[in-house]
Design an enzyme around this catalytic site. Structure first.
Site, short mmCIF file in Angstrom:
data_model
loop_
_atom_site.label_atom_id
_atom_site.label_comp_id
_atom_site.label_asym_id
_atom_site.label_seq_id
_atom_site.Cartn_x
_atom_site.Cartn_y
_atom_site.Cartn_z
N HIS A 122 0.87 -1.18 0.00
CA HIS A 122 0.00 0.00 0.00
C HIS A 122 0.91 1.24 0.00
CE1 HIS A 122 -2.65 3.01 1.91
NE2 HIS A 122 -3.65 2.29 1.45
N ASP A 199 3.04 -4.60 8.24
CA ASP A 199 1.83 -3.81 8.06
C ASP A 199 0.64 -4.78 8.18
OD1 ASP A 199 -0.43 -2.62 7.07
OD2 ASP A 199 0.51 -1.76 5.29
N LYS A 225 -10.64 -0.57 10.46
CA LYS A 225 -10.81 -1.74 9.59
C LYS A 225 -11.21 -2.98 10.39
CE LYS A 225 -7.29 -0.24 6.26
NZ LYS A 225 -8.08 0.31 5.16
N1 C6P Z 1 -6.22 0.42 2.77
C1 C6P Z 1 -8.08 0.03 1.26
O1 C6P Z 1 -9.20 0.27 0.82
P1 C6P Z 1 -5.06 3.70 7.13
O2 C6P Z 1 -5.60 4.55 6.02
O3 C6P Z 1 -3.90 4.36 7.81
O4 C6P Z 1 -6.10 3.23 8.06
O5 C6P Z 1 -4.51 2.36 6.44
C2 C6P Z 1 -3.55 2.43 5.43
C3 C6P Z 1 -3.27 1.08 4.88
C4 C6P Z 1 -2.01 0.52 5.08
N2 C6P Z 1 -1.72 -0.71 4.66
C5 C6P Z 1 -2.62 -1.47 4.02
C6 C6P Z 1 -2.25 -2.85 3.60
C7 C6P Z 1 -3.90 -0.96 3.77
O6 C6P Z 1 -4.79 -1.73 3.14
C8 C6P Z 1 -4.23 0.35 4.19
C9 C6P Z 1 -5.56 0.95 3.89
C10 C6P Z 1 -7.54 0.88 2.39
O7 C6P Z 1 -7.39 -0.89 0.83
C11 C6P Z 1 -7.61 2.32 2.04
S1 C6P Z 1 -6.69 2.71 0.57
#
Ligand code: C6P
Length: 404
Positions: A122, A199, A225
């Site tokens: 990501h 992650d 999430k």
């Molecule tokens: N992916 C998705 O729709 P945050 O935004 O900080 O809560 O998470 C960031 C993030 C980091 N690593 C991974 C593997 C992720 O999937 C995500 C967030 C969302 O896939 C938003 S793009």
């Protein structure tokens, strides 16, 4: 096993309609819905407890502090960390990774040193390091993937050199759903004295995480999430590493003593928690964890694995479907395209049928480049999803496909 109908009663939003159609919510990898118990816990805290934490001698402040620190202990137990000092509250996975990128690169790396990420990361686990590359001259390398969506682990040894100072890898890909063999990666890195950040944004909601068993040095995840509120996340760090790293931000809460000449910092984990924390959200997150535990992590994992398997199986009957991510170990995410229908068109038309899916690059543009596409449609599952919803999705895709 798990009683989905009963679980769905805890999420009133799932009963609503969009465009006069029952909502089919399949965008859980972006964010999950929140159960009533989380909303109630947060409302109750604002209604009856609210006060700033850590600083007050008065009753409410102490009660709010107790809830906040109890949440830290809940998170510690949830991921089986050794100590609560190893649990740092952040705004989410993104902030947790940025914290490590900033503090680790500042204190442990010099120009020319390397961070190894993977081709399926990501953007949070790419751009955070690229910022440090621009500022400090570190080098960001990436481990490639196979066409199936697996890491090319056979090559990893050539990427782990004496210049590699950190490995940072997704536990589960938010696009491919691939569950990466993080324990093997950590072992290989540790054999060379290299620490590893995991992650866990897409794994913590779906499977039991044990940081001691995994032996990761850092681990990041987001509350929103996993049925918790937005704006709260966690950075786990081994005490030895967190002790070595300098603070990320300055402000209240994180100091021991401030003078014009010199400032000393609070002990762990407060050194990394500048400013008023979102203490209501931490309580909400702890409540979400309790909720997940009441359903059972194993039950959640088994249910979502079955939904993923069923979804792929049913979708195979759709003419000209292409899957992205067919790893044997895969979780809760199905990315696909149908013929030459643009992902945005497919997503928009599914939306008109009440089906919420994600479309686009999913904040993984280098992965899209590797796959040679601009984006995908992605269905992602949570504990409250059903096979009937997947049937509605498949029927919806077939209907849209006929229109093209
Ligand atoms: N992916 C998705 O729709 P945050 O935004 O900080 O809560 O998470 C960031 C993030 C980091 N690593 C991974 C593997 C992720 O999937 C995500 C967030 C969302 O896939 C938003 S793009």
């Amino acid at each position: 096993m798990l009683d989905v109908n009963k679980i769905r009663e805890d999420f009133p939003i799932l009963q609503r309609e969009v465009y006069g159609k029952p909502l089919v919510y399949l965008d859980n990898a972006a964010t999950t819905q929140k159960p009533l118990c989380v909303l109630d816990a947060m409302r109750e805290e604002y209604l009856n407890v609210n006060a700033n934490v850590h600083r007050g001698v008065h009753y409410l402040s102490q009660q709010a502090t107790d809830l906040h620190e109890a949440a830290r202990e809940k998170v510690r137990a949830f991921i089986n960390a050794k100590k609560t000092e190893e649990i740092v509250f952040t705004r989410g996975t993104t902030e947790a990774i940025n914290l490590v990128a900033s503090s680790f690169c500042e204190s442990q790396m010099k120009a020319g040193d390397e961070v190894l990420v993977t081709e399926m990361e990501h953007h949070s686990n790419i751009v955070s390091w690229q910022l440090q590359a621009q500022r400090r001259g570190i080098v960001v390398k990436h481990l490639p993937i196979t066409d199936e969506g697996l890491l090319c682990l056979d090559d990893i040894e050539t990427y782990l050199t004496e210049k590699t100072k950190l490995v940072s890898v997704a536990h589960v890909s938010n696009v491919l759903g691939t569950i990466n063999p993080v324990k093997d990666i950590i072992r290989l890195a540790h054999e060379r004295g290299i620490p590893v950040l995991v992650d866990a944004a897409q794994s913590a909601p779906h499977m039991k995480i044990d940081v001691q068993d995994m032996d990761c040095d850092f681990l990041a995840f987001s509350g929103h999430k996993m049925y918790g509120p937005t704006g709260i996340g966690v950075l786990y760090g081994k005490e030895v590493w967190l002790e070595k790293l300098p603070p990320y931000q300055g402000g209240g809460e994180m100091i021991d003593k401030v003078t014009w000449e010199k400032t000393t910092f609070e002990r762990l984990p407060f050194k990394f928690e500048a400013g008023t924390p979102d203490y209501v959200a931490t309580h909400g997150l702890a409540t979400a964890i309790k909720y997940m535990e009441s359903v059972g992590l194993d039950n959640i994992e088994a249910h979502e694995q079955e939904l993923t398997r069923y979804c792929m199986e049913q979708m195979r009957s759709i003419p000209n479907i292409r899957f992205f991510g067919e790893a044997p170990k895969k979780d809760a995410v199905v990315s696909f395209l149908v013929g030459d229908i643009h992902h945005l068109d497919l997503g928009t038309l599914l939306d008109r049928l009440g089906i919420a899916v994600r479309t686009g690059h999913h904040c993984a543009q280098p992965l899209m480049d590797r796959l040679g596409i601009a984006g995908t449609v992605r269905a992602s599952f949570a504990m409250y999803n059903t096979k009937e919803e997947i049937d509605i999705l498949v029927a919806g895709i077939l209907r849209v496909a006929k229109m093209f």
